[in-house]
Every structure is written in C-alpha cells, then in structure tokens.
Motif scaffolding. Structure first.
Motif, mmCIF file in Angstrom:
data_model
loop_
_atom_site.group_PDB
_atom_site.id
_atom_site.type_symbol
_atom_site.label_atom_id
_atom_site.label_comp_id
_atom_site.label_asym_id
_atom_site.label_seq_id
_atom_site.Cartn_x
_atom_site.Cartn_y
_atom_site.Cartn_z
ATOM 1 N N LEU A 130 -0.523 -3.141 -5.856
ATOM 2 C CA LEU A 130 -0.452 -1.919 -5.076
ATOM 3 C C LEU A 130 -1.854 -1.383 -4.798
ATOM 4 C CD1 LEU A 130 1.424 0.215 -3.810
ATOM 5 C CD2 LEU A 130 1.283 1.454 -5.985
ATOM 6 N N ASP A 131 -2.131 -1.091 -3.542
ATOM 7 C CA ASP A 131 -3.381 -0.491 -3.097
ATOM 8 C C ASP A 131 -4.633 -1.282 -3.483
ATOM 9 O OD1 ASP A 131 -1.989 1.578 -1.877
ATOM 10 O OD2 ASP A 131 -2.115 2.881 -3.634
ATOM 11 N N PHE A 145 0.839 -1.187 0.000
ATOM 12 C CA PHE A 145 0.000 0.000 0.000
ATOM 13 C C PHE A 145 0.881 1.245 0.000
ATOM 14 C CE2 PHE A 145 -2.520 -3.383 1.666
ATOM 15 C CZ PHE A 145 -3.759 -3.179 1.105
ATOM 16 N N SER A 146 0.356 2.311 -0.597
ATOM 17 C CA SER A 146 1.088 3.572 -0.651
ATOM 18 C C SER A 146 0.905 4.396 0.612
ATOM 19 C CB SER A 146 0.666 4.372 -1.882
ATOM 20 O OG SER A 146 -0.731 4.591 -1.867
ATOM 21 N N SER A 147 -0.057 4.003 1.466
ATOM 22 C CA SER A 147 -0.251 4.718 2.732
ATOM 23 C C SER A 147 -0.799 3.761 3.778
ATOM 24 C CB SER A 147 -1.211 5.898 2.568
ATOM 25 O OG SER A 147 -2.544 5.431 2.421
ATOM 26 N N LEU A 204 -4.677 3.472 3.586
ATOM 27 C CA LEU A 204 -5.209 2.533 2.599
ATOM 28 C C LEU A 204 -5.055 1.093 3.074
ATOM 29 C CD1 LEU A 204 -4.027 4.212 -0.711
ATOM 30 C CD2 LEU A 204 -6.364 4.050 0.168
ATOM 31 N N LEU A 205 -3.939 0.779 3.730
ATOM 32 C CA LEU A 205 -3.750 -0.562 4.284
ATOM 33 C C LEU A 205 -4.835 -0.857 5.305
ATOM 34 C CD1 LEU A 205 -0.558 -2.368 5.298
ATOM 35 C CD2 LEU A 205 -2.384 -2.182 6.960
#
Length: 101
Positions: free
Chosen positions: A79-80, A41-43, A46-47
């Motif tokens: 991703l995400d 995840f990019s943040s 979001l995770l």
C-alpha cells in the motif's frame, strides 16, 4: 450518510493492459527481497506521484483486489509505495539510434 468503520474503502490500483486492449489487470511488482506484491494506493494523488500522470488505474475494494491477486499467486498488497518502476535487476531497455552504435 456516514460511513461505519467496517465499510471497506476503495483503493486506487494501477493497471496494465493484458492481452486484448480492453482487458485491464492489476499491476504487480516485487519487493527488494523478491516477494511478489500487488500494488495499491489510498489516493489518486499518491498513485500519480509514484507512477506518473499517464498510469492507468481502477478503483477496487481490498477484498476484490485480493481475489484478483490470488489468481496470480500473489498474497501481499503493497500500500502506497513511494516509487513504482521497472523490476529491480531488469535489463535496461536498449535505445535505438543512440550514440556509439
């Protein structure tokens, strides 16, 4: 201090306990087409949205994550993803003490 476009950005990687209680491994999954993927995840937000507030995680740069995943035979990073859950097609867990048993 500013970041250059070439600086890798750490990803938030969900983990699971592997073997001993103090060993964390990156969580892997499968896409609907059956391809095994690493999950990142990019943040942290979001995770948490996809995996829930109790999901363990670690921060890794993409190159480090790819290295860990390669040892597991995984070459794709998802991703995400919107939802991280049990493997599609996995049997539902049996509920002990449920009605009708």
């Amino acid at each position: 201090m500013s970041r250059s476009m070439d600086d890798p950005v750490p990803l938030f990687v969900p983990t699971r306990t592997a073997g001993a209680q103090d060993v964390a491994a990156p969580q892997v999954g499968r896409r609907p087409d059956g391809v095994r993927v690493g999950i990142a995840f990019s943040s942290l937000e979001l995770l948490r949205a996809a995996s829930g507030p109790r999901q363990d995680w670690m921060r890794l740069h993409e190159d480090n994550l790819r290295e860990l995943l390669a040892a597991l035979g995984v070459s794709v990073i998802q991703l995400d993803p919107v939802l991280v859950g049990p493997e599609v097609g996995a049997p539902a867990p049996e509920l002990v003490g449920s009605r009708g048993r």
